[in-house]
Motif scaffolding. Structure first.
Motif, mmCIF file in Angstrom:
data_model
loop_
_atom_site.group_PDB
_atom_site.id
_atom_site.type_symbol
_atom_site.label_atom_id
_atom_site.label_comp_id
_atom_site.label_asym_id
_atom_site.label_seq_id
_atom_site.Cartn_x
_atom_site.Cartn_y
_atom_site.Cartn_z
ATOM 1 N N TYR B 22 47.023 56.142 39.745
ATOM 2 C CA TYR B 22 47.774 55.959 38.499
ATOM 3 C C TYR B 22 46.901 56.252 37.272
ATOM 4 O O TYR B 22 47.359 56.852 36.302
ATOM 5 N N HIS B 23 45.631 55.845 37.355
ATOM 6 C CA HIS B 23 44.714 56.156 36.245
ATOM 7 C C HIS B 23 44.629 57.673 36.039
ATOM 8 O O HIS B 23 44.671 58.161 34.905
ATOM 9 N N TRP B 24 44.492 58.390 37.134
ATOM 10 C CA TRP B 24 44.413 59.853 37.047
ATOM 11 C C TRP B 24 45.696 60.428 36.462
ATOM 12 O O TRP B 24 45.660 61.387 35.683
ATOM 13 N N PHE B 25 46.815 59.832 36.849
ATOM 14 C CA PHE B 25 48.101 60.318 36.343
ATOM 15 C C PHE B 25 48.183 60.121 34.824
ATOM 16 O O PHE B 25 48.545 61.037 34.078
ATOM 17 N N VAL B 26 47.811 58.921 34.368
ATOM 18 C CA VAL B 26 47.830 58.644 32.922
ATOM 19 C C VAL B 26 46.881 59.592 32.192
ATOM 20 O O VAL B 26 47.227 60.176 31.152
ATOM 21 N N LEU B 27 45.693 59.747 32.762
ATOM 22 C CA LEU B 27 44.691 60.616 32.143
ATOM 23 C C LEU B 27 45.183 62.060 32.061
ATOM 24 O O LEU B 27 45.032 62.737 31.024
ATOM 25 N N VAL B 29 48.366 63.163 32.109
ATOM 26 C CA VAL B 29 49.516 63.302 31.200
ATOM 27 C C VAL B 29 49.057 63.212 29.736
ATOM 28 O O VAL B 29 49.475 64.006 28.890
ATOM 29 N N ALA B 30 48.164 62.247 29.445
ATOM 30 C CA ALA B 30 47.671 62.113 28.069
ATOM 31 C C ALA B 30 46.872 63.352 27.664
ATOM 32 O O ALA B 30 46.963 63.815 26.521
ATOM 33 N N SER B 31 46.102 63.899 28.586
ATOM 34 C CA SER B 31 45.325 65.106 28.280
ATOM 35 C C SER B 31 46.243 66.294 28.032
ATOM 36 O O SER B 31 46.011 67.086 27.107
ATOM 37 N N MET B 32 47.290 66.399 28.841
ATOM 38 C CA MET B 32 48.243 67.501 28.631
ATOM 39 C C MET B 32 48.972 67.339 27.299
ATOM 40 O O MET B 32 49.208 68.306 26.582
#
Lengths: 374, 44
Positions: B22-27, B29-32
Motif C-alpha cells: 500500500y505504501h508503494w501504491f500511495v507513493l 500515485v502521488a508521484s504520478m
C-alpha cells in the motif's frame, strides 16, 4: 503563475479541511480536464481562462501529495519517499519536452496540423488517475485522528497565531522563495543565454532560415532534457545528503551550490560543448533545493495545518517569483544594457537570491530524525 | 551506495524495504500526480 499560487493556497487549505485524497482528486481533475479543454479555445481569452483554471489545480497538487506521502510512509523511509515524489517532477518535464518534440515533428511531416492542440490533448490523458486516487486511496490515519479531535483544520489564522507555526511558515517561505525565484526567475531563462550560442554555432556551419530555426528548436529540446536529467539527480541527491548532514546543512550546501553553479553558467557558457555539462549541473544544483522542500516543509507543520503550511511556503513564493522574470528583464535592459551580453551580468546578479535562503537557515528548526509534529 | 535506515535493533537496511504494498501504491500515485502536474506546467 498567479493561477498556480492562488490554487496552491486554496487547495492547501482544502487539503487539511476535507482531506488529502479528496483534494488530490480535485486537483488532478482540474489540471488534466482544463488542459484538455484548452484544445477547444478559439481566442486568446478563452485559452487564458482554461490555462488559469488548469493553473489552480497545478498549484494545489504539491502540498497535498507531499502531506499524503509524509503521513502514510514509515518515518525512516519518509525523506527518501518524498525525494522520490519530487524527482518525478523532472520526469514530467521530460515527458512534456518529448511530447513537444514529437508533435512538432509530426506537424513538420504533415501527419497532423495544429501541433499545440495535440500537445494539450496529451495533457488530458492522465485524467483517469483522479478516479484511481478517489477509489483506492485512504486518508492517512494521522489526518483522521486530527479531524476526530475537532481541532480547527486548514486555517491561516491558526497557522499565524501560534508562534511556532508562524515562525516555521515564515522561515519555510524564505527558503522556498529563494529556490522558486532561482528556478523560475533565472534558471528557466538560461534558454535566452544559450540560444545565441546555438544560433552562432549553426550559422557558422552554413545553416540559415528555417533550417537554422529547426535545428535550434531541436537543440533547445535536447538541452531541456539534459537540464531535467540533472534536475532528477539533484533532487534525489538532496535526500542522500540530508541523511548524513541533517536538513539545515544540506540546505546550506544546496543554496551555495545553486548560487555558484548558476552564476558560473551564466558567466561562462560560450560554446555548444559547454551546454552538455553546465546545464545539467545547473539543473542539478537548482533542483536539489526542491528535493529539500518536499522533505522539509511537511516536517514543519502539524497534521491539521500541514497542507496549508506547506502550500503557503511553496506557493506564496510563486507570487514573488512572478516578479523574477521582470526583474531579470529590468537588469538586462536597464541596468546592464550598456554592456556586451547584458544577460550574463543580470543572471549573475539574480543568482544572489539564493543568499536569501541561506540567511533564513539560522532561524530554521532541525527536523532530521524527529517525528512529524502532531 | 544505497540509503539505509537503522532499525530498532540497530540493523541497517534499504529504506524501500520498509514499504508495504500500500505504501508503494500511495507513493506511485502521488508521484504520478506530481509528474503529470509538472508536465501540465511545461505545456504553458
Amino acid at each position: 503563475m498567479i493561477g498556480w499560487a492562488i490554487g496552491g493556497v486554496f487547495f492547501g487549505i482544502l487539503g487539511d479541511r476535507i482531506g488529502r485524497v479528496k483534494t488530490m482528486t480535485i486537483t488532478i481533475l482540474s489540471y488534466t480536464v482544463f488542459t484538455g479543454l484548452s484544445v477547444l479555445s478559439t481566442s486568446v481569452w478563452d485559452f487564458n481562462v482554461f490555462r488559469f483554471l488548469c493553473g489552480l489545480g497545478v498549484g494545489g497538487q504539491f502540498a497535498v501529495g507531499v502531506a499524503l506521502v509524509a503521513e502514510v510512509v514509515p518515518a525512516r523511509a519518509r525523506p527518501y519517499a518524498l525525494g522520490f515524489v519530487q524527482a518525478s517532477s523532472a520526469v514530467g518535464n521530460m515527458i512534456a519536452a518529448m511530447t513537444g518534440i514529437l508533435v512538432g515533428q509530426m506537424e513538420a511531416a504533415g501527419t497532423i496540423t495544429g501541433a499545440w492542440r495535440w500537445e494539450f490533448l496529451a495533457g488530458a490523458v492522465p485524467a483517469p488517475l483522479a478516479f484511481i486516487v478517489f477509489k483506492k486511496l485512504k486518508e492517512p490515519d494521522s489526518w483522521l485522528k486530527a479531524k476526530g479531535e475537532k481541532k480547527k483544520m486548514g486555517s491561516y489564522g491558526e497557522l499565524f497565531s501560534d508562534p511556532r507555526w508562524r515562525r516555521n511558515a515564515i522561515v519555510g517561505f524564505f527558503l522556498a522563495f529563494a529556490g522558486v525565484v532561482g528556478l523560475w526567475g533565472i534558471g528557466f531563462f538560461s534558454y535566452d543565454l544559450f540560444r545565441p550560442v546555438l544560433e552562432r554555432t549553426f550559422a557558422a556551419q552554413g545553416l540559415a532560415g528555417k533550417a537554422l530555426a529547426g535545428k535550434v528548436t531541436t537543440w533547445i529540446g535536447v538541452t531541456s532534457l539534459l537540464q531535467n536529467i540533472g534536475c532528477f539527480f539533484g533532487i534525489y541527491a538532496f535526500t542522500y545528503l540530508t541523511h548524513y548532514t541533517g536538513r539545515k546543512k544540506a540546505f546550506a550546501i544546496a543554496f551555495l551550490a545553486a548560487m555558484g553553479m548558476t552564476s558560473y553558467t551564466f558567466w561562462n557558457l560560450k560554446q555548444i560543448s559547454d551546454i552538455f555539462w553546465m546545464i545539467p549541473l545547473m539543473g542539478f544544483a537548482q533542483l536539489s533545493l526542491f528535493g529539500g522542500y518536499s522533505i522539509y516543509l511537511a516536517e514543519l507543520f502539524p497534521t491539521r495545518l500541514r497542507s496549508t503550511g506547506t502550500s503557503f511556503c511553496y506557493n506564496v513564493g510563486r507570487f514573488a517569483a512572478a516578479a523574477g522574470p521582470f526583474t531579470l528583464g529590468y537588469l538586462t535592459k536597464d541596468v546592464f544594457g550598456g554592456y556586451a551580453e547584458p544577460m550574463r551580468y543580470a543572471g549573475v546578479t539574480m543568482s544572489l537570491v539564493f543568499l536569501v535562503g541561506l540567511a533564513a537557515l539560522p532561524f530554521a528548526p532541525e527536523t532530521k530524525g524527529k517525528p512529524l509534529p502532531e | 551506495m544505497s540509503p539505509t535506515a537503522e532499525g530498532a535493533g540497530g540493523q541497517k537496511y534499504a529504506w524501500w524495504r520498509e514499504l508495504s504494498g500500500y505504501h508503494w501504491f500511495v507513493l506511485s500515485v502521488a508521484s504520478m500526480g506530481w509528474m503529470f502536474d509538472t508536465m501540465a506546467q511545461q505545456l504553458l
